[in-house]
Scaffold this active site. Structure first.
Site, PDB file in Angstrom:
ATOM      1  N   SER A   1      25.483 -20.595   3.317  1.00  0.00           N
ATOM      2  CA  SER A   1      26.018 -18.824   4.386  1.00  0.00           C
ATOM      3  C   SER A   1      27.945 -19.362   4.671  1.00  0.00           C
ATOM      4  O   SER A   1      27.996 -20.075   4.835  1.00  0.00           O
ATOM      5  CB  SER A   1      25.296 -18.405   5.031  1.00  0.00           C
ATOM      6  OG  SER A   1      24.104 -18.087   4.591  1.00  0.00           O
TER       7      SER A   1
HETATM    8  N1  SAH Z   1      20.643 -21.130   5.281  1.00  0.00           N
HETATM    9  C1  SAH Z   1      20.564 -21.446   3.987  1.00  0.00           C
HETATM   10  C2  SAH Z   1      21.622 -20.937   3.009  1.00  0.00           C
HETATM   11  C3  SAH Z   1      20.453 -20.651   2.514  1.00  0.00           C
HETATM   12  S1  SAH Z   1      20.423 -19.390   1.003  1.00  0.00           S
HETATM   13  C4  SAH Z   1      21.868 -22.395   4.506  1.00  0.00           C
HETATM   14  O1  SAH Z   1      21.992 -23.004   5.121  1.00  0.00           O
HETATM   15  O2  SAH Z   1      22.500 -23.707   3.409  1.00  0.00           O
HETATM   16  C5  SAH Z   1      19.017 -18.671   1.461  1.00  0.00           C
HETATM   17  C6  SAH Z   1      17.952 -19.942   0.496  1.00  0.00           C
HETATM   18  O3  SAH Z   1      16.397 -18.621   0.948  1.00  0.00           O
HETATM   19  C7  SAH Z   1      17.943 -19.824  -0.711  1.00  0.00           C
HETATM   20  O4  SAH Z   1      18.361 -21.704  -0.609  1.00  0.00           O
HETATM   21  C8  SAH Z   1      16.179 -19.561  -1.483  1.00  0.00           C
HETATM   22  O5  SAH Z   1      15.798 -20.398  -2.449  1.00  0.00           O
HETATM   23  C9  SAH Z   1      15.250 -19.692  -0.246  1.00  0.00           C
HETATM   24  N2  SAH Z   1      14.499 -18.473   0.068  1.00  0.00           N
HETATM   25  C10 SAH Z   1      14.746 -17.314  -0.615  1.00  0.00           C
HETATM   26  N3  SAH Z   1      13.307 -16.429  -0.537  1.00  0.00           N
HETATM   27  C11 SAH Z   1      12.114 -17.602  -0.089  1.00  0.00           C
HETATM   28  C12 SAH Z   1      11.238 -17.845   0.611  1.00  0.00           C
HETATM   29  N4  SAH Z   1      10.379 -16.654   0.876  1.00  0.00           N
HETATM   30  N5  SAH Z   1      10.727 -18.791   1.544  1.00  0.00           N
HETATM   31  C13 SAH Z   1      11.626 -19.981   1.993  1.00  0.00           C
HETATM   32  N6  SAH Z   1      12.876 -19.620   1.003  1.00  0.00           N
HETATM   33  C14 SAH Z   1      13.126 -18.743   0.840  1.00  0.00           C
END
Ligand code: SAH
Length: 231
Positions: free
Chosen positions: A67
């Site tokens: 993000s």
């Molecule tokens: N917080 C992260 C941003 C990740 S983007 C950072 O600092 O880099 C969102 C993430 O949520 C993705 O990696 C995606 O695979 C994950 N995601 C989506 N649905 C999910 C679920 N049901 N359970 C766990 N992770 C999930």
């Protein structure tokens, strides 16, 4: 001729904190300290290291994103964390936000559905000496009851509604911050505060996140077959 000087990550980081966080109203000292200290370049592909302090999200593996720094700061600040708080993050991605949360709060559990990302995040956090973070592979829409209740729950992917399982795992007085929207990639950032049996909801503004895919999120699969294509 002037010699090319490689960008200095420490200067870039200090500039990001001032320009993208402080000047836009982020003021929680613990959040500013954490983001001023953690090397975001460590959480992206080496080829993207020079863009690590840009004011935007960046691609990571499995078609996901790390993000935008400002959004990480806004969400972390909105959680109103203290040093002893226990936090659940859904969507580990690169592991960067988990590292920020660990610096601001106490124990952090973070769940990621893609094993490749969870493994990379585990390695990166260990290499930085970040303890107090447990990385779990699974469907975060169901939360992680083993360590519940949580003082803070943050979902870093956008879902159609707040998963009931997460509300069940929110402590009395706890805060949940999550993007919610009917469209797959357009959401409002919501904060839900538990006051006994009452849940108080606030809208913190529009955001765009990758989808939350899971039992209490969006269904898995190719969205182009679920939505008619605009021609
Ligand atoms: N917080 C992260 C941003 C990740 S983007 C950072 O600092 O880099 C969102 C993430 O949520 C993705 O990696 C995606 O695979 C994950 N995601 C989506 N649905 C999910 C679920 N049901 N359970 C766990 N992770 C999930």
């Amino acid at each position: 001729m002037k010699r090319h000087r490689p960008l200095d990550p420490d200067r870039q980081r200090a500039q990001m904190v001032r320009r993208d966080l402080v000047e836009r109203g982020v003021h929680d000292p613990a959040v500013l300290e954490a983001m001023g200290a953690l090397p975001r370049e460590h959480f992206v592909d080496p080829g993207l290291a020079e863009a690590a302090y840009d004011d935007c999200a960046l691609p990571i593996d499995a078609d996901q994103t790390i993000s935008q720094p400002y959004i990480v700061a806004v969400m972390t600040e909105a959680l109103e964390l203290g040093p002893d708080d226990r936090v659940l993050e859904v969507g580990t991605g690169s592991g960067y936000a988990a590292a920020v949360l660990a610096r601001v709060a106490g124990e952090v559990v973070t769940i990621e559905r893609h094993r490749v990302l969870a493994d990379q995040a585990t390695e990166r956090l260990a290499a930085l000496g970040v303890d107090d973070v447990t990385v779990v592979v699974g469907d975060g829409t169901l939360g992680w009851p083993e360590r519940a209740p949580y003082d803070g729950i943050v979902v870093t992917a956008g879902g159609p509604t707040v998963p009931p399982a997460l509300l069940d795992q929110l402590a009395d007085g706890g805060r949940l911050v999550m993007p919610v929207g009917r469209e797959w990639r357009e959401q409002e950032l919501l904060r839900v505060r538990r006051d006994g049996d009452r849940l108080v909801e606030e809208d913190l503004g529009p955001v765009r996140f990758v989808p939350l895919v899971g039992e209490q999120g969006w269904p898995d699969g190719d969205r182009s077959s679920t939505y008619p294509l605009a021609l």
